[in-house]
Design a protein around this motif. Sequence first.
Motif, mmCIF file in Angstrom:
data_model
loop_
_atom_site.group_PDB
_atom_site.id
_atom_site.type_symbol
_atom_site.label_atom_id
_atom_site.label_comp_id
_atom_site.label_asym_id
_atom_site.label_seq_id
_atom_site.Cartn_x
_atom_site.Cartn_y
_atom_site.Cartn_z
ATOM 1 N N UNK A 159 41.172 -45.232 -53.815
ATOM 2 C CA UNK A 159 41.212 -46.246 -54.856
ATOM 3 C C UNK A 159 39.802 -46.715 -55.216
ATOM 4 N N UNK A 160 39.003 -47.027 -54.188
ATOM 5 C CA UNK A 160 37.695 -47.615 -54.432
ATOM 6 C C UNK A 160 36.660 -46.652 -54.942
ATOM 7 N N UNK A 161 36.738 -45.374 -54.527
ATOM 8 C CA UNK A 161 35.709 -44.409 -54.897
ATOM 9 C C UNK A 161 36.203 -43.352 -55.869
ATOM 10 N N UNK A 162 37.457 -43.455 -56.307
ATOM 11 C CA UNK A 162 37.989 -42.482 -57.252
ATOM 12 C C UNK A 162 37.291 -42.559 -58.594
ATOM 13 N N UNK A 163 37.274 -41.421 -59.299
ATOM 14 C CA UNK A 163 36.611 -41.363 -60.605
ATOM 15 C C UNK A 163 37.551 -41.766 -61.731
ATOM 16 N N UNK A 164 38.866 -41.722 -61.487
ATOM 17 C CA UNK A 164 39.815 -42.088 -62.523
ATOM 18 C C UNK A 164 39.990 -43.605 -62.572
ATOM 19 N N UNK A 165 40.794 -44.047 -63.548
ATOM 20 C CA UNK A 165 41.137 -45.462 -63.662
ATOM 21 C C UNK A 165 41.798 -45.931 -62.371
ATOM 22 N N UNK A 265 30.998 -34.736 -50.874
ATOM 23 C CA UNK A 265 32.105 -35.084 -51.750
ATOM 24 C C UNK A 265 33.411 -34.462 -51.288
ATOM 25 N N UNK A 266 33.336 -33.388 -50.490
ATOM 26 C CA UNK A 266 34.557 -32.778 -49.975
ATOM 27 C C UNK A 266 35.149 -33.554 -48.817
ATOM 28 N N UNK A 267 34.290 -34.031 -47.924
ATOM 29 C CA UNK A 267 34.773 -34.793 -46.774
ATOM 30 C C UNK A 267 35.269 -36.160 -47.227
ATOM 31 N N UNK A 272 36.100 -31.900 -55.688
ATOM 32 C CA UNK A 272 35.293 -30.822 -56.241
ATOM 33 C C UNK A 272 34.882 -31.091 -57.679
ATOM 34 N N UNK A 273 35.719 -31.807 -58.440
ATOM 35 C CA UNK A 273 35.388 -32.066 -59.849
ATOM 36 C C UNK A 273 34.130 -32.931 -59.940
ATOM 37 N N UNK A 274 34.160 -34.045 -59.194
ATOM 38 C CA UNK A 274 32.989 -34.923 -59.198
ATOM 39 C C UNK A 274 31.768 -34.206 -58.642
ATOM 40 N N UNK A 275 31.970 -33.361 -57.611
ATOM 41 C CA UNK A 275 30.856 -32.635 -57.002
ATOM 42 C C UNK A 275 30.207 -31.690 -58.010
ATOM 43 N N UNK A 310 31.588 -25.892 -52.143
ATOM 44 C CA UNK A 310 31.297 -26.578 -50.883
ATOM 45 C C UNK A 310 32.274 -27.733 -50.683
ATOM 46 N N UNK A 311 32.574 -28.452 -51.769
ATOM 47 C CA UNK A 311 33.518 -29.567 -51.687
ATOM 48 C C UNK A 311 34.926 -29.075 -51.398
ATOM 49 N N UNK A 312 35.349 -28.011 -52.090
ATOM 50 C CA UNK A 312 36.693 -27.487 -51.885
ATOM 51 C C UNK A 312 36.929 -26.996 -50.476
ATOM 52 N N UNK A 313 35.900 -26.426 -49.863
ATOM 53 C CA UNK A 313 36.034 -25.936 -48.484
ATOM 54 C C UNK A 313 35.920 -27.070 -47.484
ATOM 55 N N UNK A 314 34.962 -27.964 -47.675
ATOM 56 C CA UNK A 314 34.770 -29.075 -46.741
ATOM 57 C C UNK A 314 35.975 -30.005 -46.703
ATOM 58 N N UNK A 315 36.791 -30.004 -47.768
ATOM 59 C CA UNK A 315 37.980 -30.865 -47.802
ATOM 60 C C UNK A 315 38.981 -30.487 -46.719
ATOM 61 N N UNK A 316 38.861 -29.272 -46.168
ATOM 62 C CA UNK A 316 39.765 -28.855 -45.097
ATOM 63 C C UNK A 316 39.373 -29.467 -43.754
ATOM 64 N N UNK A 317 38.152 -29.998 -43.647
ATOM 65 C CA UNK A 317 37.698 -30.560 -42.363
ATOM 66 C C UNK A 317 38.561 -31.746 -41.917
ATOM 67 N N UNK A 318 38.731 -32.793 -42.744
ATOM 68 C CA UNK A 318 39.579 -33.901 -42.288
ATOM 69 C C UNK A 318 41.037 -33.496 -42.103
#
Length: 508
Positions: A159-165, A265-267, A272-275, A310-318
């Motif tokens: 919510x706080x860091x999202x790029x959308x409304x 940005x992935x973690x 990935x869009x913002x990245x 890099x973001x798309x792959x790093x998103x698998x870490x959490x």
Amino acid sequence: MDDFASLMAGFQVALSWHNIGFMAVGVVLGIVVGVLPGLGGPNGVAILLPLTFGMDPTSAIILLSSIYWGALFGGAITSILFNIPGEAWSVATTFDGYPMAVQGKAAEALTAAFTASFIGALSGVILITFVAPLVASFALRFGPAEFFAVFLLTFCSFVGMGRENRAKILASLCIGFLLAAVGLDSISGDLRMTFGSIELMRGFDFLVVVIGLFGVSEILLTVEEGLVFKGKQAKIDLKVVFRTWASLPRYWATLLRSAAVGMWMGVTPGGAIAASFMGYGLAKRFSRNPGSFGKGNIEGVLAPETAAHAAGTAALLPMLALGIPGSATAAVLLGGLLVWGLQPGPLLFVEQKDFVWGLIASMYLGNLAGLIIVLATVPLFAAIMRVPFSYVAPVILIVCAIGAYTISNSTFDIWLMLGFGIIGYVFKKLDYPLAPLVLALVLGDRAEEAFRQALLGSGGSLNVFAANGLVGTLVVLAMLLLLWGPVMDLIGAARGKGRQPEKPAEVG
């Protein structure tokens, strides 16, 4: 040393002949998914996930993750040759990729994009290799209160860091929580919001919802847009590849900077869009010739592709270390792990060590296989774009219906899929993000369960969420992230008002 030995054992698992075959098939399917409009990484993985239920979990996750790697590569083909982003994060690639194709440099642009994708994904896999075990071992000390605090941190950061409304993000999250609550209460055993329906006793199946939200809704949007494909021809030969590779060392700072941005940005929930846009913006900011961006500068291809992958792959870490997906595709893969009886999170590194390290090893091999395959087959996959979409759309819908039916052998699930397809279509038309809804649907039950278990253990006292430094820090950090975006918006608005010029005095 133990992790290195585990990784070597993982390579032995991934290098078995049948897993190599699944890897190659997955990459090819993924490239098709990335090239075809109306699909994409999350959609392709969601649609094909039910077809892997009879497979060994390790082979199944290797196949699905390879589809994801292939989709990441495939999105660049449409962006550069057709000026149509194959994925949302490929938009920034069109800024300089298509101008290069118009100038007759399509092969150089594609080689640069594929190589940057490989470098970005490789940096994300290296991050997972070294950081995920540390995060998982630390998380073994977590109890229900700590896990709820982590879930809260994830929701608040969206919510706080999202790029959308932010109001739309919050609405999407709430709808996801509502859907997750339907069915049998795991704590009390009561039925909730089933309205007497036998089919709803088991709740909304995650895969049915995802197939509808992503696959069917994208088909509806694409049919509405009536895409017509007119692209540039491209044929990659070894001379072009080696010449492009020889020029890449001069852009090492752009590649490293974009990889770092993408991993961060992935973690975090930046995505990935913002990245990709951030990587492109930073490359232009630090370039010696910023005026050339948008006119066919190769850095304008390297930066967004490296950052996005890099973001798309790093998103698998959490997702692997904590059981918290960092992207829509990671959420789909998380649902697959749960279906296969595997519990993502810190215990996965203890109880299913061969599975985890086999998956990590396959990430290295899958990206390498993807780079080789996509360089060799660009003309073939570019030709797919010239198939009329009126032929492609029914095939995709049939695959979606088969996938939904396979889950429980129920026609009710097909109707649910179509219903959620319409909901996803409406969401996208109104610019409501789907990722928070999917996140809440996947984690809603688990967050509620952790919250209630923590309260049961404390006799109903909320002090349990401040009982020790770890849980207290996580809760405070969650609140700070929740307020970060609105506070920064207010500061930016105040500065904007302060810089407004005074109106000139009226004459006469």
